[in-house]
Design an enzyme around this catalytic site. Structure first.
Site, PDB file in Angstrom:
ATOM      1  N   CYS A   1      12.795 -12.152  -5.762  1.00 58.68           N
ATOM      2  CA  CYS A   1      13.010 -13.160  -4.717  1.00 58.68           C
ATOM      3  C   CYS A   1      13.089 -14.574  -5.284  1.00 58.68           C
ATOM      4  CB  CYS A   1      11.894 -13.088  -3.681  1.00 58.68           C
ATOM      5  SG  CYS A   1      11.671 -11.460  -3.001  1.00 58.68           S
TER       6      CYS A   1
ATOM      7  N   HIS B   1      10.173 -19.544   0.536  1.00 48.25           N
ATOM      8  CA  HIS B   1      10.686 -18.174   0.618  1.00 48.25           C
ATOM      9  C   HIS B   1      10.224 -17.563   1.939  1.00 48.25           C
ATOM     10  CE1 HIS B   1      11.769 -14.160  -0.226  1.00 48.25           C
ATOM     11  NE2 HIS B   1      10.596 -13.736  -0.673  1.00 48.25           N
TER      12      HIS B   1
ATOM     13  N   ASN C   1      13.055 -10.766   5.338  1.00 48.12           N
ATOM     14  CA  ASN C   1      13.007 -11.142   3.926  1.00 48.12           C
ATOM     15  C   ASN C   1      14.288 -10.660   3.238  1.00 48.12           C
ATOM     16  OD1 ASN C   1      12.527 -11.417   1.205  1.00 48.12           O
ATOM     17  ND2 ASN C   1      10.484 -10.508   1.241  1.00 48.12           N
TER      18      ASN C   1
HETATM   19  O1  UT7 Z   1       9.458 -11.294  -1.080  1.00 48.97           O
HETATM   20  C1  UT7 Z   1       8.287 -11.120  -1.831  1.00 48.97           C
HETATM   21  C2  UT7 Z   1       7.713  -9.787  -1.626  1.00 48.97           C
HETATM   22  N1  UT7 Z   1       7.045  -9.509  -0.415  1.00 48.97           N
HETATM   23  C3  UT7 Z   1       6.055 -10.228   0.161  1.00 48.97           C
HETATM   24  O2  UT7 Z   1       5.868 -11.390  -0.025  1.00 48.97           O
HETATM   25  C4  UT7 Z   1       5.150  -9.491   1.088  1.00 48.97           C
HETATM   26  C5  UT7 Z   1       3.715  -9.917   0.912  1.00 48.97           C
HETATM   27  N2  UT7 Z   1       2.804  -9.129   1.713  1.00 48.97           N
HETATM   28  C6  UT7 Z   1       2.770  -9.179   3.078  1.00 48.97           C
HETATM   29  O3  UT7 Z   1       3.517  -9.921   3.687  1.00 48.97           O
HETATM   30  C7  UT7 Z   1       1.721  -8.348   3.780  1.00 48.97           C
HETATM   31  O4  UT7 Z   1       0.930  -7.697   2.804  1.00 48.97           O
HETATM   32  C8  UT7 Z   1       2.319  -7.286   4.741  1.00 48.97           C
HETATM   33  C9  UT7 Z   1       2.952  -7.947   5.949  1.00 48.97           C
HETATM   34  C10 UT7 Z   1       3.357  -6.449   4.015  1.00 48.97           C
HETATM   35  C11 UT7 Z   1       1.197  -6.394   5.258  1.00 48.97           C
HETATM   36  O5  UT7 Z   1       0.173  -7.175   5.815  1.00 48.97           O
HETATM   37  P1  UT7 Z   1      -1.339  -6.964   5.353  1.00 48.97           P
HETATM   38  O6  UT7 Z   1      -2.162  -7.907   6.130  1.00 48.97           O
HETATM   39  O7  UT7 Z   1      -1.414  -7.113   3.865  1.00 48.97           O
HETATM   40  O8  UT7 Z   1      -1.603  -5.504   5.847  1.00 48.97           O
HETATM   41  P2  UT7 Z   1      -1.993  -4.187   5.029  1.00 48.97           P
HETATM   42  O9  UT7 Z   1      -0.899  -3.765   4.121  1.00 48.97           O
HETATM   43  O10 UT7 Z   1      -3.358  -4.364   4.440  1.00 48.97           O
HETATM   44  O11 UT7 Z   1      -2.098  -3.163   6.231  1.00 48.97           O
HETATM   45  C12 UT7 Z   1      -2.997  -3.358   7.336  1.00 48.97           C
HETATM   46  C13 UT7 Z   1      -2.789  -2.247   8.326  1.00 48.97           C
HETATM   47  C14 UT7 Z   1      -2.806  -0.869   7.679  1.00 48.97           C
HETATM   48  O12 UT7 Z   1      -3.424   0.039   8.580  1.00 48.97           O
HETATM   49  P3  UT7 Z   1      -4.936   0.510   8.345  1.00 48.97           P
HETATM   50  O13 UT7 Z   1      -4.975   1.159   7.003  1.00 48.97           O
HETATM   51  O14 UT7 Z   1      -5.757  -0.750   8.423  1.00 48.97           O
HETATM   52  O15 UT7 Z   1      -5.156   1.443   9.494  1.00 48.97           O
HETATM   53  C15 UT7 Z   1      -1.355  -0.527   7.573  1.00 48.97           C
HETATM   54  O16 UT7 Z   1      -1.116   0.861   7.556  1.00 48.97           O
HETATM   55  O17 UT7 Z   1      -1.511  -2.387   8.949  1.00 48.97           O
HETATM   56  C16 UT7 Z   1      -0.820  -1.131   8.844  1.00 48.97           C
HETATM   57  N3  UT7 Z   1       0.614  -1.394   8.815  1.00 48.97           N
HETATM   58  C17 UT7 Z   1       1.362  -1.380   9.928  1.00 48.97           C
HETATM   59  N4  UT7 Z   1       1.070  -1.196  11.219  1.00 48.97           N
HETATM   60  C18 UT7 Z   1       2.080  -1.276  12.103  1.00 48.97           C
HETATM   61  C19 UT7 Z   1       1.389  -1.650   7.740  1.00 48.97           C
HETATM   62  N5  UT7 Z   1       2.670  -1.820   8.125  1.00 48.97           N
HETATM   63  C20 UT7 Z   1       2.668  -1.660   9.490  1.00 48.97           C
HETATM   64  C21 UT7 Z   1       3.684  -1.712  10.465  1.00 48.97           C
HETATM   65  N6  UT7 Z   1       3.344  -1.520  11.744  1.00 48.97           N
HETATM   66  N7  UT7 Z   1       4.981  -1.976  10.136  1.00 48.97           N
END
Ligand code: UT7
Length: 328
Positions: free
Chosen positions: A113, A253, A283
């Protein structure tokens, strides 16, 4: 020392729009989760028959028109992408052919990115050195082609698009004032495609395991991003000899609205100086800051003389921030 700047910009996004409601039908997710956790409402998805170079070509034509130039005026093409049309062939070479050019050098850079910030840094140096005069730099990504639509943690995030800029010598004091790029290399699978490279060529098994798709440890990238985004911006502003209050427009970004808000808070940038369009495009990796600059121009926000900083972070892990005094 010469000043080098962007003299024309064009962007392209595919027609098809995917809403959060569309994803509710594909994976176990909700508009509420996606909106509150990422800020994304819609993203554009490339057609099955389209590839990255097709989007590059569309963006390039617009950038050339904005700069009032023709393809023959170019002497180098660089494409920043991690989703070229084919492995082992630069998308830039295909763009060269599409533009009807024959011999000018053309190559890709892979900086995730952060690709546009790396490309601007490289292009600035190549023109300052006197080796090249007019560079077509394109940041383009077809992330939906490498997305696992069974992985709700990644599939809702990504969209497709391209942004092209023409870089050339510009009025003294305008253009790129500073850049700060870097990397914190990792091989722990924080953000990559597990198979299909030289470490693990494709096998029937790797395909059955969906290892041809992007895998991301979201929280690890998040932690990296919330620190590096403000730190890199601050450093680039310092290198430009400017105070944060000199900034007219901040284009971070567009990966996650929460990362943007955290960075903006730490940098104490007023909200009216921050450009956000993640809700429309998701993104698009290397293309996000380029598409945002394009929209800012259309909206009359980014005009000649404005101080703009673009800051990105991504796979590698890489990061980059470029400060410009807008040159046209
Ligand atoms: O371009 C550069 C690369 N990318 C980034 O910059 C992305 C950086 N990271 C992020 O933006 C965040 O980590 C995410 C938006 C991807 C995820 O947010 P998070 O606060 O880090 O959540 P997490 O991965 O810790 O997941 C929290 C919960 C999980 O459920 P449990 O285990 O707590 O029950 C996930 O399974 O959210 C769940 N989850 C979802 N729920 C509904 C993950 N994706 C989804 C979804 N819908 N699409």
């Amino acid at each position: 020392m010469k000043s080098v700047g962007i003299k024309g910009l064009g962007y392209y996004v595919p027609e098809r729009i995917m809403t959060n409601a569309d994803y509710e039908k594909i994976v176990d997710t909700s508009d509420e989760w996606i909106t509150s956790m990422t800020g994304i409402k819609e993203r554009h998805r490339i057609a099955p028959e389209q590839a990255t170079s097709d989007m590059c070509f569309e963006a390039a034509k617009k950038a050339l028109a904005a700069a009032k130039l023709s393809a023959e005026d170019l002497d180098l093409i660089i494409v920043a992408t991690v989703t070229p049309d084919h492995h082992a062939q630069g998308a830039a070479c295909i763009v060269q052919k599409k533009l009807g050019l024959k011999t000018i050098p053309a190559f890709d850079i892979s900086a995730g990115c952060s690709g546009l910030t790396y490309g601007l840094t490289l292009g600035d140096s190549l023109i300052k050195s006197g080796r090249f005069k007019r560079i077509l730099l394109i940041a383009a990504e077809s992330l939906t082609k490498i997305t696992n639509y069974e992985d709700r943690g990644t599939c809702v995030l990504f969209g497709d698009g391209a942004a092209a800029v023409i870089l050339e010598e510009t009025e003294e004091g305008y253009g790129i004032l500073s850049s700060y790029i870097g990397a914190e290399g990792e091989d722990d699978g924080i953000l990559s495609i597990p198979a299909g490279g030289s470490r693990k060529p494709h096998t029937v098994e790797s395909i059955q395991n969906n290892e041809q798709y992007i895998v991301m440890k979201g929280p690890d990238v998040y932690k990296f991003a919330v620190n590096i985004c403000p730190a890199a911006t601050k450093k680039a502003m310092e290198l430009a000899g400017l105070k944060m209050t000199d900034l007219d427009l901040f284009i971070p970004h567009q990966a996650n609205i929460r990362i943007i808000e955290a960075a903006v808070k730490r940098l104490r940038i007023p909200p009216e100086k921050v450009f956000i369009n993640i809700q429309k495009y998701g993104n698009t990796s290397a293309a996000t800051t380029g598409i945002a600059m394009g929209e800012a121009i259309e909206q009359g926000i980014l005009t000649k003389g404005k101080i703009v900083a673009i800051t990105a972070f991504g796979s590698g892990l890489t990061f980059g921030s470029v400060v410009m005094k807008w040159a046209y």
